[in-house]
Scaffold this active site. Sequence first.
Site, PDB file in Angstrom:
ATOM      1  N   ASP A 181      10.734 -12.398 -16.270  1.00 40.01           N
ATOM      2  CA  ASP A 181       9.960 -11.593 -15.328  1.00 40.01           C
ATOM      3  C   ASP A 181      10.719 -10.337 -14.906  1.00 40.01           C
ATOM      4  O   ASP A 181      11.908 -10.390 -14.597  1.00 40.01           O
ATOM      5  CB  ASP A 181       9.655 -12.403 -14.062  1.00 40.01           C
ATOM      6  CG  ASP A 181       8.923 -13.707 -14.341  1.00 40.01           C
ATOM      7  OD1 ASP A 181       9.241 -14.352 -15.351  1.00 40.01           O
ATOM      8  OD2 ASP A 181       8.061 -14.073 -13.538  1.00 40.01           O
ATOM      9  N   ASP A 210       4.836 -11.164 -16.860  1.00 39.67           N
ATOM     10  CA  ASP A 210       5.058 -10.791 -15.459  1.00 39.67           C
ATOM     11  C   ASP A 210       5.826  -9.466 -15.369  1.00 39.67           C
ATOM     12  O   ASP A 210       6.851  -9.353 -14.704  1.00 39.67           O
ATOM     13  CB  ASP A 210       5.789 -11.900 -14.699  1.00 39.67           C
ATOM     14  CG  ASP A 210       4.853 -13.041 -14.322  1.00 39.67           C
ATOM     15  OD1 ASP A 210       3.701 -13.041 -14.782  1.00 39.67           O
ATOM     16  OD2 ASP A 210       5.269 -13.927 -13.556  1.00 39.67           O
ATOM     17  N   HIS A 243       0.849 -12.892 -14.005  1.00 44.57           N
ATOM     18  CA  HIS A 243       0.581 -11.668 -13.239  1.00 44.57           C
ATOM     19  C   HIS A 243      -0.076 -10.584 -14.085  1.00 44.57           C
ATOM     20  O   HIS A 243      -0.432  -9.529 -13.551  1.00 44.57           O
ATOM     21  CB  HIS A 243       1.868 -11.130 -12.604  1.00 44.57           C
ATOM     22  CG  HIS A 243       2.225 -11.823 -11.330  1.00 44.57           C
ATOM     23  ND1 HIS A 243       1.935 -11.301 -10.088  1.00 44.57           N
ATOM     24  CD2 HIS A 243       2.821 -13.023 -11.107  1.00 44.57           C
ATOM     25  CE1 HIS A 243       2.342 -12.134  -9.153  1.00 44.57           C
ATOM     26  NE2 HIS A 243       2.888 -13.185  -9.747  1.00 44.57           N
ATOM     27  N   ASP A 535     -15.994  -2.089  -1.321  1.00 42.62           N
ATOM     28  CA  ASP A 535     -15.928  -0.661  -1.009  1.00 42.62           C
ATOM     29  C   ASP A 535     -16.019   0.165  -2.288  1.00 42.62           C
ATOM     30  O   ASP A 535     -15.090   0.869  -2.676  1.00 42.62           O
ATOM     31  CB  ASP A 535     -14.620  -0.373  -0.260  1.00 42.62           C
ATOM     32  CG  ASP A 535     -14.519   1.078   0.172  1.00 42.62           C
ATOM     33  OD1 ASP A 535     -15.572   1.722   0.348  1.00 42.62           O
ATOM     34  OD2 ASP A 535     -13.385   1.567   0.323  1.00 42.62           O
ATOM     35  N   ASP A 579     -20.514   3.437  15.489  1.00 38.93           N
ATOM     36  CA  ASP A 579     -21.369   4.046  14.464  1.00 38.93           C
ATOM     37  C   ASP A 579     -21.888   3.015  13.468  1.00 38.93           C
ATOM     38  O   ASP A 579     -22.498   3.364  12.462  1.00 38.93           O
ATOM     39  CB  ASP A 579     -20.611   5.153  13.724  1.00 38.93           C
ATOM     40  CG  ASP A 579     -19.449   4.606  12.894  1.00 38.93           C
ATOM     41  OD1 ASP A 579     -19.092   3.417  13.082  1.00 38.93           O
ATOM     42  OD2 ASP A 579     -18.909   5.356  12.072  1.00 38.93           O
ATOM     43  N   SER A 581     -20.090   1.020  11.582  1.00 40.50           N
ATOM     44  CA  SER A 581     -19.180   0.818  10.452  1.00 40.50           C
ATOM     45  C   SER A 581     -17.782   0.495  10.953  1.00 40.50           C
ATOM     46  O   SER A 581     -17.410   0.844  12.076  1.00 40.50           O
ATOM     47  CB  SER A 581     -19.121   2.062   9.555  1.00 40.50           C
ATOM     48  OG  SER A 581     -20.386   2.329   8.992  1.00 40.50           O
TER      49      SER A 581
END
Length: 608
Positions: A181, A210, A243, A535, A579, A581
């Site tokens: 790693d 990794d 990973h 998002d 607002d 949000s």
Amino acid sequence: MNIQDLEDMGCGTSSATKDKKSEKALKAALVIQNWYRGYRARLKTRQRYALTIFQSIEYADEQGQLQLSNFFSFMLENYTRVQEKEPGLVTRLFGSSIQDKDRQDYLGLIEVPDSYCGPRLQFPLTFTDIDLLIEAFKQQQILHAYYVLEVLFETKKVLQQMPNFTHTSTSPSKEITICGDLHGKLDDLFLIFYKNGLPSVSNPYVFNGDFVDRGKNSMEILMILFVSFLVYPNDLHLNRGNHEDFMMNMRYGFTKEILHKYKMRSVLMPPIPMDGDRAEKKNKLGTTIVAQGIRTSGSFSEQLTKQEWEQVVDILWSDPRGKRGCYPNTNRGGGCYFGPDITAKILNKYQLKMLVRSHECKPEGYEICHDGKVITVFSASNYYEEGSNRGAYIRMSSGTTPRFFQYQITRATCFRPLYQRVNAIESSAIRMLKERMISRKTDLTRAFQLQDRNKSGKLSMGQWAFSMENVLGLNLPWRSLSSHLVTTDKDGNIDYMSGFQDVHIQKPVKEVQSTLIETVYRYRSDLQIIFNIIDSDHSGLISMEEFRSMWKLFKSHYSVHVDDSQFDELAERMDLNKDGSIDFNEFLKAFYVVHKFDKLNKSDNKLA
């Protein structure tokens, strides 16, 4: 006057005195030597306990990561029902922004300005490009996105033409180097190449996965390894680690590094059930992963069965142990533990002599187990903390025993005495453990009180240790760690609430109940990953409705017992400008642990 006369007059006593002085000096030296050996042994024990804490918390976090993967599988399994209730949220969770474009379509979107003064790669790549890249990264230069994409496309093309298992050969005059790693620690890679030489036909390498996450230079390591692979595809071998997975990257730093360095994002989610045509196109791009046997309607050969998926998880997540047999990997929550009998069986079956693997940090950079048949090599030094562990690589050739090379990148700590270095590592480990404890304060308190039948506020050492392990599940030597975590009276009984006196979670809103605060803090990494996927427009904001919907789905899967009205109240109060949000990343930053005493490594406060 002869010698005997001199001795009779007392002149010979100086020799006897010297002998006695020498004997005393020797005894004093032995006493000092024994004391120093004991002193170093105690320091090493403290360092070992600190590493155990780091590793236990790391593995517990990985369990959380696998649970998050299960959450997305849960979403897939309940896709139809969830879509009916929350169609907008599901679209943002599973909608893909990846379009069916070829190499030139992507590269055509990016221009390299004349002002760019970083490395400019020339395709087809040569050894000169490896050297150019390394020198540029030593100067903290960033490779332009255009060249990054070119390297990625070219690497993908070559890898797709290669088998899943590669074969290499050595001879007494040609060794191969195996690295473990690296985890984004570029200085370790530089040191390996400095000591061992750059990859070449005469100096082949195997890198055991990794490459990314945790360290700050994952992209640079990938680029060096990929460019080296493209120059020497038969002499540099890249194995996948656990990973090399976009879900892991979102939690452990690689995704954040890409966003920071290139301001672009490509988050690939498991495929949702859809028509066969679209599913097939996505599969051709290689961008879909079918979680836990959930299939789209693509062809069978392109999909993983549940058994195949489990095999991949086992390959990437399993660890050797001394106990015989094969049993669940309870620390990591994925893969298995395999004993020496399993190793012997597999090696005999496939006529192999040895397994060289990575995946686990070792204090000395490597470890040999299973009667010498399994070697773990770990190449990221200072993995948990400066001075926490050494890195290592292995050189092997036909007919010879493996040779191990250890190293440790040192900066500020190299000039500090050993006890100061151990204190710093120990302090960091205890700090992490206290944060773990405070995130489960309600559960721990309930467990303590169940043991405390007399309502005295105190427990025996055994009762306290049992409750700590039962709730936290970290498999730690609690008795040895108790002096760092709680106060004990003269009878050896523990004031169990004292473990929370010098640490607390900062409440963004005072009126919110502690149980909710602890829950949000405990799952903050999972919630942040989900938010970053939702998002899709990169606004950094999430609507109040999405905020509530996400929480309800999360709460349902994780079996979180928190009243929705509490969460709604918290959401309303965190919408500061009203607002509708919330900046969710800022929301999570509001939950942080405050330590009353930052310096936990006092001279009289020891683990051993």
